[in-house]
Design a protein around this motif. Structure first.
Motif, PDB file in Angstrom:
ATOM      1  N   PRO A  40      25.348 -21.423  15.512  1.00 60.22           N
ATOM      2  CA  PRO A  40      24.438 -22.129  16.423  1.00 60.22           C
ATOM      3  C   PRO A  40      25.163 -22.963  17.477  1.00 60.22           C
ATOM      4  O   PRO A  40      24.727 -23.030  18.629  1.00 60.22           O
ATOM      5  CB  PRO A  40      23.623 -23.021  15.479  1.00 60.22           C
ATOM      6  N   ILE A  41      26.281 -23.588  17.093  1.00 58.75           N
ATOM      7  CA  ILE A  41      27.038 -24.415  18.045  1.00 58.75           C
ATOM      8  C   ILE A  41      27.574 -23.553  19.182  1.00 58.75           C
ATOM      9  O   ILE A  41      27.447 -23.891  20.367  1.00 58.75           O
ATOM     10  CB  ILE A  41      28.203 -25.148  17.324  1.00 58.75           C
ATOM     11  N   GLU A  42      28.175 -22.416  18.827  1.00 55.88           N
ATOM     12  CA  GLU A  42      28.717 -21.502  19.852  1.00 55.88           C
ATOM     13  C   GLU A  42      27.585 -20.946  20.736  1.00 55.88           C
ATOM     14  O   GLU A  42      27.762 -20.756  21.943  1.00 55.88           O
ATOM     15  CB  GLU A  42      29.475 -20.364  19.169  1.00 55.88           C
ATOM     16  N   THR A  43      26.428 -20.701  20.107  1.00 50.11           N
ATOM     17  CA  THR A  43      25.285 -20.166  20.859  1.00 50.11           C
ATOM     18  C   THR A  43      24.767 -21.188  21.868  1.00 50.11           C
ATOM     19  O   THR A  43      24.482 -20.848  23.024  1.00 50.11           O
ATOM     20  CB  THR A  43      24.159 -19.756  19.896  1.00 50.11           C
ATOM     21  N   PHE A  44      24.647 -22.454  21.432  1.00 54.29           N
ATOM     22  CA  PHE A  44      24.176 -23.503  22.346  1.00 54.29           C
ATOM     23  C   PHE A  44      25.184 -23.750  23.471  1.00 54.29           C
ATOM     24  O   PHE A  44      24.795 -24.057  24.605  1.00 54.29           O
ATOM     25  CB  PHE A  44      23.904 -24.794  21.580  1.00 54.29           C
ATOM     26  N   LYS A  45      26.473 -23.606  23.173  1.00 54.43           N
ATOM     27  CA  LYS A  45      27.489 -23.724  24.226  1.00 54.43           C
ATOM     28  C   LYS A  45      27.318 -22.612  25.266  1.00 54.43           C
ATOM     29  O   LYS A  45      27.389 -22.848  26.469  1.00 54.43           O
ATOM     30  CB  LYS A  45      28.890 -23.654  23.620  1.00 54.43           C
ATOM     31  N   ALA A  46      27.082 -21.392  24.767  1.00 58.15           N
ATOM     32  CA  ALA A  46      26.869 -20.257  25.668  1.00 58.15           C
ATOM     33  C   ALA A  46      25.602 -20.440  26.492  1.00 58.15           C
ATOM     34  O   ALA A  46      25.572 -20.106  27.681  1.00 58.15           O
ATOM     35  CB  ALA A  46      26.803 -18.954  24.862  1.00 58.15           C
ATOM     36  N   LEU A 188       4.132 -11.739  21.471  1.00 55.31           N
ATOM     37  CA  LEU A 188       4.527 -10.356  21.206  1.00 55.31           C
ATOM     38  C   LEU A 188       4.815  -9.608  22.511  1.00 55.31           C
ATOM     39  O   LEU A 188       5.759  -8.811  22.594  1.00 55.31           O
ATOM     40  CB  LEU A 188       3.424  -9.650  20.419  1.00 55.31           C
ATOM     41  N   SER A 189       4.015  -9.877  23.534  1.00 49.31           N
ATOM     42  CA  SER A 189       4.195  -9.219  24.839  1.00 49.31           C
ATOM     43  C   SER A 189       5.534  -9.585  25.460  1.00 49.31           C
ATOM     44  O   SER A 189       6.221  -8.733  26.028  1.00 49.31           O
ATOM     45  CB  SER A 189       3.061  -9.616  25.786  1.00 49.31           C
ATOM     46  N   PHE A 190       5.889 -10.861  25.363  1.00 51.75           N
ATOM     47  CA  PHE A 190       7.150 -11.332  25.941  1.00 51.75           C
ATOM     48  C   PHE A 190       8.338 -10.672  25.246  1.00 51.75           C
ATOM     49  O   PHE A 190       9.293 -10.215  25.897  1.00 51.75           O
ATOM     50  CB  PHE A 190       7.236 -12.853  25.831  1.00 51.75           C
ATOM     51  N   LYS A 191       8.274 -10.586  23.906  1.00 51.54           N
ATOM     52  CA  LYS A 191       9.339  -9.915  23.157  1.00 51.54           C
ATOM     53  C   LYS A 191       9.415  -8.437  23.520  1.00 51.54           C
ATOM     54  O   LYS A 191      10.508  -7.878  23.687  1.00 51.54           O
ATOM     55  CB  LYS A 191       9.106 -10.069  21.646  1.00 51.54           C
ATOM     56  N   THR A 192       8.249  -7.806  23.640  1.00 51.49           N
ATOM     57  CA  THR A 192       8.196  -6.384  23.964  1.00 51.49           C
ATOM     58  C   THR A 192       8.731  -6.116  25.360  1.00 51.49           C
ATOM     59  O   THR A 192       9.419  -5.111  25.592  1.00 51.49           O
ATOM     60  CB  THR A 192       6.752  -5.864  23.852  1.00 51.49           C
ATOM     61  N   LEU A 207      15.291 -10.749  31.463  1.00 49.47           N
ATOM     62  CA  LEU A 207      16.208 -11.165  30.398  1.00 49.47           C
ATOM     63  C   LEU A 207      16.811  -9.963  29.686  1.00 49.47           C
ATOM     64  O   LEU A 207      17.967  -9.995  29.268  1.00 49.47           O
ATOM     65  CB  LEU A 207      15.468 -12.056  29.389  1.00 49.47           C
ATOM     66  N   GLY A 208      16.009  -8.898  29.529  1.00 55.88           N
ATOM     67  CA  GLY A 208      16.536  -7.676  28.909  1.00 55.88           C
ATOM     68  C   GLY A 208      17.644  -7.064  29.734  1.00 55.88           C
ATOM     69  O   GLY A 208      18.658  -6.603  29.194  1.00 55.88           O
ATOM     70  N   THR A 209      17.471  -7.068  31.055  1.00 54.75           N
ATOM     71  CA  THR A 209      18.506  -6.564  31.959  1.00 54.75           C
ATOM     72  C   THR A 209      19.759  -7.415  31.850  1.00 54.75           C
ATOM     73  O   THR A 209      20.890  -6.893  31.857  1.00 54.75           O
ATOM     74  CB  THR A 209      17.999  -6.582  33.417  1.00 54.75           C
ATOM     75  N   LEU A 210      19.581  -8.741  31.739  1.00 53.37           N
ATOM     76  CA  LEU A 210      20.718  -9.653  31.615  1.00 53.37           C
ATOM     77  C   LEU A 210      21.448  -9.444  30.292  1.00 53.37           C
ATOM     78  O   LEU A 210      22.682  -9.483  30.242  1.00 53.37           O
ATOM     79  CB  LEU A 210      20.233 -11.102  31.728  1.00 53.37           C
ATOM     80  N   ILE A 211      20.698  -9.210  29.210  1.00 51.01           N
ATOM     81  CA  ILE A 211      21.321  -8.928  27.913  1.00 51.01           C
ATOM     82  C   ILE A 211      22.168  -7.659  28.002  1.00 51.01           C
ATOM     83  O   ILE A 211      23.305  -7.610  27.514  1.00 51.01           O
ATOM     84  CB  ILE A 211      20.240  -8.782  26.815  1.00 51.01           C
ATOM     85  N   ILE A 225      24.443 -13.178  24.355  1.00 46.38           N
ATOM     86  CA  ILE A 225      23.239 -12.442  23.948  1.00 46.38           C
ATOM     87  C   ILE A 225      22.404 -13.288  22.992  1.00 46.38           C
ATOM     88  O   ILE A 225      21.171 -13.358  23.099  1.00 46.38           O
ATOM     89  CB  ILE A 225      23.621 -11.095  23.309  1.00 46.38           C
ATOM     90  N   PHE A 226      23.080 -13.964  22.041  1.00 42.51           N
ATOM     91  CA  PHE A 226      22.378 -14.873  21.138  1.00 42.51           C
ATOM     92  C   PHE A 226      21.721 -16.004  21.930  1.00 42.51           C
ATOM     93  O   PHE A 226      20.614 -16.435  21.613  1.00 42.51           O
ATOM     94  CB  PHE A 226      23.368 -15.453  20.112  1.00 42.51           C
ATOM     95  N   ALA A 227      22.421 -16.482  22.961  1.00 38.95           N
ATOM     96  CA  ALA A 227      21.899 -17.587  23.782  1.00 38.95           C
ATOM     97  C   ALA A 227      20.631 -17.169  24.531  1.00 38.95           C
ATOM     98  O   ALA A 227      19.645 -17.918  24.577  1.00 38.95           O
ATOM     99  CB  ALA A 227      22.968 -18.052  24.763  1.00 38.95           C
ATOM    100  N   ILE A 228      20.642 -15.972  25.108  1.00 33.90           N
ATOM    101  CA  ILE A 228      19.467 -15.472  25.827  1.00 33.90           C
ATOM    102  C   ILE A 228      18.304 -15.265  24.852  1.00 33.90           C
ATOM    103  O   ILE A 228      17.150 -15.596  25.153  1.00 33.90           O
ATOM    104  CB  ILE A 228      19.797 -14.155  26.554  1.00 33.90           C
ATOM    105  N   THR A 229      18.610 -14.746  23.667  1.00 37.32           N
ATOM    106  CA  THR A 229      17.586 -14.556  22.632  1.00 37.32           C
ATOM    107  C   THR A 229      16.999 -15.896  22.196  1.00 37.32           C
ATOM    108  O   THR A 229      15.785 -16.019  22.009  1.00 37.32           O
ATOM    109  CB  THR A 229      18.191 -13.840  21.411  1.00 37.32           C
ATOM    110  N   LEU A 230      17.871 -16.899  22.048  1.00 30.72           N
ATOM    111  CA  LEU A 230      17.412 -18.237  21.672  1.00 30.72           C
ATOM    112  C   LEU A 230      16.470 -18.808  22.728  1.00 30.72           C
ATOM    113  O   LEU A 230      15.456 -19.438  22.402  1.00 30.72           O
ATOM    114  CB  LEU A 230      18.615 -19.163  21.473  1.00 30.72           C
TER     115      LEU A 230
END
Length: 254
Positions: A40-46, A188-192, A207-211, A225-230
């Motif tokens: 989580p620390i590395e993800t929040f830094k990203a 659900l729509s946003f995730k899809t 965001l999908g394009t950025l991932i 990728i974890f950061a964008i997902t978060l």
């Protein structure tokens, strides 16, 4: 009652800590500093690094815009058809097989179908529509079907017309059901939408394009990728909270 609410809130907070605890445990198992499963620390830094770049804001804006286009289109049609089906049983039975098809067909099948028919730029919007529509439709129908008959009998005694009964009695009383459907289907729509952008390889932004782009830059570093997902999870939690508060307010008014 207050103790009960505080107790539920406490358990919800404990649940958040539990999620982060499991996350820390898994990342520690892979080894400290291992970016294949960042902590989580590395993800929040990203995430902090991403917020310093304009790409994240542009991508978020595109994903939300495409989600809203598909979602609002689904809501308008679901509201119209749901209002009709909720009042006419034969129409409800007629549409039931179609709703079952929308709900049970694999999302990936729709993704590839629309990818061929309309291209990667527009495919995610149509996928959002197909995912949100059955949930919104059933929330409208369910709300109308669960109205206490006492209110409908009172409307008949007052000689209210069909449309006045629908607009002034049935729709307001259906609001709690509709709001729950709105909150759950938007999440659900946003995730899809994000998933569809990744699968289709859409270059229209999002965001999908950025991932996908971050994955191409450095496949060994999953922290961005974890950061964008978060970020997507935080937005979904905010939407769910707003839906809960609005539903609570509507119940108090009723």
């Amino acid at each position: 009652m207050k103790k009960f609410i505080l107790s539920n809130t406490s358990f919800y907070i404990y649940g958040i800590f539990l999620v982060f605890g499991i996350w820390f445990l898994i990342s520690f198992t892979y080894g400290a500093g291992n970016l294949l499963f960042p902590s989580p620390i590395e993800t929040f830094k990203a995430l902090g690094s991403l917020f310093r770049e304009k790409d994240i804001y542009i991508s978020l804006g595109w994903s939300l815009l495409k989600t809203l286009i598909g979602f609002l289109s689904a809501f308008i049609i679901a509201l119209i058809l749901g209002s009709i089906a909720g009042n006419i049983k034969k129409i409800q039975l007629l549409l039931k097989p179609l709703i079952i098809v929308f709900k049970s067909a694999p999302v990936a099948a729709f993704v590839f179908l629309f990818l061929v028919l309309i291209g990667s730029s527009w495919a995610p919007i149509f996928i959002v529509f197909l995912i949100a529509f059955p949930i919104l439709y059933e929330s409208v129908v369910g709300g109308i079907n669960n109205i206490d008959p006492i209110y409908l009998d009172a409307a008949k005694l007052d000689s209210k017309s069909y449309f006045r009964t629908l607009i002034y009695i049935k729709m307001p009383l259906s609001l709690p059901f509709i709001i729950v459907g709105l909150a759950s289907s938007f999440a659900l729509s946003f995730k899809t939408e994000i998933m569809a952008e990744i699968i289709t390889g859409s270059t229209a932004g999002g965001l999908g394009t950025l991932i996908y782009a971050q994955r191409q830059i450095d496949p060994s570093n999953l922290a961005p990728i974890f950061a964008i997902t978060l970020l997507a999870i935080i937005i979904i939690l905010i939407v769910d909270l707003m839906g809960y508060l609005i539903k609570k307010h509507v119940k108090v008014m009723n």
